[in-house]
Motif scaffolding. Structure first.
Motif: not given
Length: 224
Positions: A21, A23-25, A27-28, A47, A50, A88, A135, A200, A202
């Motif tokens: 999670m 790393e998802c943050d 990315l955005y 963001r 997440i 990520a 996600l 990936a 969202a």
């Protein structure tokens, strides 16, 4: 992986999923918006959603592990990634054994069963329980054509993690690129012939649209 059923399992209990999670943050947070106010707004909202999962120590509800034929390409899609996307990709590799790969369609077009599948990372049913963002990752085999489709009430973005894809034959997206699809936008994805593509994604929208989305392809209109 098994857990004590006496209390809900949360992100703090399983560091690999918390890192995913985070790393998802990232990315955005750090991928450029290309000067687009609409994309910048979408990134901010993603963001924030997440961040709520991380601050709230979201419940982790793993689904039964499932693979599809295309997951034979996953190792190739994950290996050897360098630069800004490497964290990520490593985080995804760490939770890969927990993923439930799906088609999402009642009727999968001929040929797509061997060249496509997706796995959710966060959503109403888990693995990370979320009600205001979905996600996930989608994997395409080399040469795959993902037919035209649109999402009612859903704002969608893809982040290319590996491989190369084109959407609606309008430009080529390589690792580090973001594709933005507003609600109702009809889009078709094609994949390069030599390598698989891992994206990936969202989804954001009203909860009713987000969690009752029907996955259907749009029939091509006959040429006049």
């Amino acid at each position: 992986m098994t857990f004590d059923t006496a209390a809900p399992t949360t992100l703090r209990d399983v560091p690999d999923w918390r890192y995913m999670m985070q790393e998802c943050d990232e990315l955005y947070r750090y991928l450029p918006a290309g000067g687009s106010d609409r994309i910048k707004s979408h990134q901010r909202k993603a963001r924030e959603a997440i961040a709520r999962l991380l601050r709230g120590n979201a419940e982790l509800r793993l689904q039964p592990r499932a693979e599809k034929p295309v997951t034979a390409h996953l190792r190739r899609a994950l290996e050897g990634k360098q630069g800004a996307l490497a964290p990520a990709v490593r985080a995804l590799d760490a939770v890969a054994h927990d993923l439930s790969w799906q088609y999402g369609y009642e009727k999968v077009p001929k040929g797509l069963t061997n060249s496509y599948a997706y796995a959710e990372l966060a959503g109403a049913q888990g693995p990370v329980v979320s009600h205001d963002i979905i996600l996930g990752v989608v994997l395409f085999a080399p040469g795959c054509t993902y037919p035209a489709h649109a999402h009612k009430g859903i704002t969608e973005s893809y982040v290319c993690l590996s491989g190369a894809v084109s959407e609606n034959h309008q430009g080529v997206y390589v690792p580090g690129s973001m594709i933005f699809n507003p609600p109702e936008h009809l889009h078709r994805i094609t994949v390069g012939d030599r390598e698989p593509a891992l994206l990936a994604y969202a989804w954001m929208g009203d909860p009713a649209d987000l969690h009752q989305q029907k996955m259907v392809f749009t029939r091509a209109r006959p040429r006049p």
